[in-house]
Design a protein around this motif. Structure first.
Motif, mmCIF file in Angstrom:
data_model
loop_
_atom_site.group_PDB
_atom_site.id
_atom_site.type_symbol
_atom_site.label_atom_id
_atom_site.label_comp_id
_atom_site.label_asym_id
_atom_site.label_seq_id
_atom_site.Cartn_x
_atom_site.Cartn_y
_atom_site.Cartn_z
ATOM 1 N N SER A 1 0.722 -0.822 0.028
ATOM 2 C CA SER A 1 -0.106 0.361 -0.429
ATOM 3 C C SER A 1 1.119 1.217 -0.734
ATOM 4 C CB SER A 1 -0.794 0.274 1.370
ATOM 5 O OG SER A 1 -0.103 -0.633 1.930
ATOM 6 N N ARG A 2 0.427 2.103 -0.381
ATOM 7 C CA ARG A 2 0.928 4.017 -0.469
ATOM 8 C C ARG A 2 0.522 4.878 0.156
ATOM 9 N NH1 ARG A 2 0.469 0.312 -5.409
ATOM 10 N NH2 ARG A 2 2.399 0.537 -6.543
ATOM 11 N N VAL A 3 1.179 5.469 0.582
ATOM 12 C CA VAL A 3 0.666 7.237 1.037
ATOM 13 C C VAL A 3 1.340 8.302 0.515
ATOM 14 C CG1 VAL A 3 1.042 8.485 2.851
ATOM 15 C CG2 VAL A 3 0.192 5.686 3.507
ATOM 16 N N PRO A 4 0.965 8.920 -0.772
ATOM 17 C CA PRO A 4 2.013 9.689 -1.280
ATOM 18 C C PRO A 4 2.260 10.463 -1.187
ATOM 19 C CG PRO A 4 -0.338 8.609 -2.315
ATOM 20 C CD PRO A 4 -0.470 8.386 -0.939
ATOM 21 N N GLY A 5 2.959 11.622 -1.273
ATOM 22 C CA GLY A 5 3.613 13.091 -1.310
ATOM 23 C C GLY A 5 4.487 13.809 -1.984
ATOM 24 N N THR A 6 4.547 15.046 -1.861
ATOM 25 C CA THR A 6 5.838 15.268 -2.673
ATOM 26 C C THR A 6 5.936 16.234 -1.535
ATOM 27 O OG1 THR A 6 3.582 16.120 -3.870
ATOM 28 C CG2 THR A 6 5.368 16.894 -4.564
ATOM 29 N N MET A 7 7.950 16.053 -2.374
ATOM 30 C CA MET A 7 8.862 16.276 -1.518
ATOM 31 C C MET A 7 8.652 18.297 -1.743
ATOM 32 S SD MET A 7 11.246 14.685 -0.518
ATOM 33 C CE MET A 7 12.091 13.238 -0.316
ATOM 34 N N THR A 8 9.370 19.165 -1.415
ATOM 35 C CA THR A 8 9.501 20.617 -0.746
ATOM 36 C C THR A 8 10.158 21.034 -2.839
ATOM 37 O OG1 THR A 8 10.287 20.686 0.687
ATOM 38 C CG2 THR A 8 10.564 22.266 -0.437
ATOM 39 N N HIS A 9 10.948 19.893 -3.336
ATOM 40 C CA HIS A 9 11.663 20.222 -4.840
ATOM 41 C C HIS A 9 10.496 20.315 -5.381
ATOM 42 C CE1 HIS A 9 13.346 16.698 -3.777
ATOM 43 N NE2 HIS A 9 13.764 16.897 -4.886
ATOM 44 N N VAL B 1 12.713 35.194 -1.595
ATOM 45 C CA VAL B 1 11.875 34.458 -0.845
ATOM 46 C C VAL B 1 10.577 34.986 -1.019
ATOM 47 C CG1 VAL B 1 12.405 35.108 1.141
ATOM 48 C CG2 VAL B 1 11.018 36.704 1.041
ATOM 49 N N ASP B 2 10.542 36.052 -2.909
ATOM 50 C CA ASP B 2 8.938 35.584 -3.630
ATOM 51 C C ASP B 2 9.511 35.001 -4.583
ATOM 52 O OD1 ASP B 2 7.251 36.362 -4.960
ATOM 53 O OD2 ASP B 2 8.438 38.664 -5.234
ATOM 54 N N LEU B 3 8.226 33.847 -4.253
ATOM 55 C CA LEU B 3 8.464 32.479 -4.853
ATOM 56 C C LEU B 3 7.911 32.800 -6.160
ATOM 57 C CD1 LEU B 3 6.101 30.563 -2.419
ATOM 58 C CD2 LEU B 3 8.546 30.509 -2.596
ATOM 59 N N THR B 4 7.598 34.143 -7.492
ATOM 60 C CA THR B 4 7.428 34.776 -8.037
ATOM 61 C C THR B 4 8.959 35.000 -9.307
ATOM 62 O OG1 THR B 4 7.306 36.761 -7.872
ATOM 63 C CG2 THR B 4 5.053 35.690 -8.382
ATOM 64 N N TYR B 5 10.147 34.645 -8.110
ATOM 65 C CA TYR B 5 11.402 34.889 -9.004
ATOM 66 C C TYR B 5 12.342 33.217 -8.486
ATOM 67 C CZ TYR B 5 15.983 37.261 -9.383
ATOM 68 O OH TYR B 5 17.068 37.823 -9.616
ATOM 69 N N PRO B 6 12.826 33.412 -9.649
ATOM 70 C CA PRO B 6 13.270 31.736 -9.362
ATOM 71 C C PRO B 6 14.407 31.191 -8.228
ATOM 72 C CG PRO B 6 13.691 33.272 -11.408
ATOM 73 C CD PRO B 6 12.999 34.019 -10.445
ATOM 74 N N ILE B 7 15.321 31.928 -7.820
ATOM 75 C CA ILE B 7 15.925 31.115 -7.000
ATOM 76 C C ILE B 7 15.369 30.542 -5.912
ATOM 77 C CG2 ILE B 7 16.102 33.570 -5.558
ATOM 78 C CD1 ILE B 7 19.299 31.517 -7.547
ATOM 79 N N HIS B 8 14.425 30.717 -5.247
ATOM 80 C CA HIS B 8 13.808 30.119 -4.365
ATOM 81 C C HIS B 8 14.428 28.441 -4.563
ATOM 82 C CE1 HIS B 8 9.820 29.651 -6.720
ATOM 83 N NE2 HIS B 8 9.826 28.434 -6.013
ATOM 84 N N ARG B 9 14.203 28.007 -5.969
ATOM 85 C CA ARG B 9 13.984 26.597 -6.594
ATOM 86 C C ARG B 9 15.119 25.863 -6.663
ATOM 87 N NH1 ARG B 9 10.713 29.129 -10.413
ATOM 88 N NH2 ARG B 9 9.057 28.937 -10.692
ATOM 89 N N PHE B 10 15.978 26.343 -6.269
ATOM 90 C CA PHE B 10 17.276 26.050 -6.534
ATOM 91 C C PHE B 10 18.035 25.924 -4.139
ATOM 92 C CE2 PHE B 10 17.739 28.528 -10.156
ATOM 93 C CZ PHE B 10 18.462 27.524 -11.243
#
Length: 377
Positions: free
Chosen positions: A184-192, A325-334
């Protein structure tokens, strides 16, 4: 010594860099964040079409039969582009099965090389505080599995997975057919953004042919470290590149903030961290491709990858100021990616403890002792 890449290796690096960067624009990444997809399926199809998904899979099974030197160049490009595709897990799982799985498991390798069956792998039990939670108990000639596999990447999308289980009290790699009963599985998503699921097994039957020899874990573990470190190298290099471009444009007190000594020193430290990781990673891959033991090199590379991700990520966020820290700016993804990769490696403190144990067990190395480094266990 000649440290230059050959023509084929350069071609692979260029193809991977072009493919990843063309697909993973900032706009594409923003759209993918909102899509809810487990991975970039269109990009994965392009990886299969170009053969990047099977570089490390033996030629006899339909792959390219190349080594870690070629694979880490692709993973470096993947990290720089933040491309959400299962390149390293898929082909290192297949390569491990090809070398240690026996004839019964070769169809899985052939499917992986053809791109018709996705494979995944996790070694988190080696560094988790809970250890290996999956137990195998004998039932005739086969095994019954009970316990949990935590945070298996693409568990719902993959056909099979290489996971760790305690078999007669010893850690062994076992191949799970993820379509079989008892899981059985419990799905999720990592922060990235990486999709995963916790697997709960309650009496799932495992054929004896699906338990790999003890040597398989020792073969796969340092290669998994090299793969994760290569991704971290790509992520961190692009992080530094973008940050340097930003501080050259951002004005404060009527001058670019890149002209401030403190900012320059922060970026210089980041560059040093990056190049230290690069050197350690290349040494590790050389030894793996040469068939040499690399226990300390793998642990040192894992530690440096965690440290580089942490230090470079913090420096990049700091000099970006509020926009970081603005999520519309790409640097947070890194930053998200570097944290996810450090977690997959086990974290600096755990790795440093393991390296300390290795040094304690190999205390006759060095110029004033009897053994050369390559003679260590």
């Amino acid at each position: 010594m000649d440290f230059e890449l050959n023509e084929d290796q350069r071609a692979i690096a260029e193809m991977a860099g072009s493919l990843m960067s063309d697909y993973c624009t900032d706009e594409c990444l923003r759209d993918w964040d909102l899509s809810g997809q487990p991975y970039m399926q269109a990009l994965w199809a392009s990886c299969i079409e170009t053969g990047l998904h099977a570089l490390a899979i033996p030629e006899a099974a339909g792959g390219s039969g190349l080594g870690m030197t070629e694979l880490i160049q692709v993973l470096d490009a993947q990290g720089g582009a933040l491309a959400q595709v299962p390149l390293w897990r898929h082909q290192l799982a297949a390569a491990t099965l090809a070398q240690f799985g026996g004839t019964a498991l070769q169809p899985w390798v052939e499917q992986a090389a053809a791109g018709t069956g996705l494979l995944t792998v996790t070694l988190d039990g080696l560094t988790s505080v809970r250890g290996i939670e999956l137990q195998a108990s004998a039932e005739g000639a086969d095994w019954r599995l009970r316990g949990r596999v935590a945070a298996l990447a693409l568990a719902e999308q993959s056909a099979a997975a290489l996971v760790l289980a305690l078999v007669q009290g010893q850690p062994r790699l076992v191949l799970l057919d993820l379509a079989q009963a008892g899981i059985s599985r419990v799905p999720g998503t990592m922060t990235h953004g990486e999709a995963f699921a916790d697997l709960h097994l309650d009496g799932a039957l495992l054929s004896h042919s699906h338990v790999l020899p003890e040597a398989a874990l020792g073969w796969l573990a340092p290669r998994a470290i090299a793969a994760l470190a290569a991704l971290q190298l790509g992520v961190s290099a692009e992080q530094v590149h973008r940050t340097v471009a930003y501080i050259g444009e951002r004005q404060q007190f009527d001058r670019p903030i890149g002209s401030f000594q403190a900012v320059q020193m922060s970026m210089a430290d980041s560059h040093v961290q990056l190049e230290v990781l690069r050197s350690a990673l290349w040494q590790l891959c050389y030894r793996l491709d040469a068939g040499l033991a690399a226990p300390s090199e793998a642990l040192a590379t894992a530690y440096l990858a965690c440290e580089a991700g942490h230090r470079i990520g913090h420096a990049a966020q700091h000099v970006h100021g509020g926009i970081g820290v603005d999520l519309t700016y790409p640097i947070h993804r890194f930053l998200y990616w570097s944290r996810g990769l450090a977690s997959a490696l086990g974290g600096s403190s755990v790795i440093l403890e393991r390296l300390g144990d290795w040094l304690n067990d190999n205390d006759t190395l060095g110029w004033k002792y009897d053994l050369e480094e390559h003679q260590a266990l």
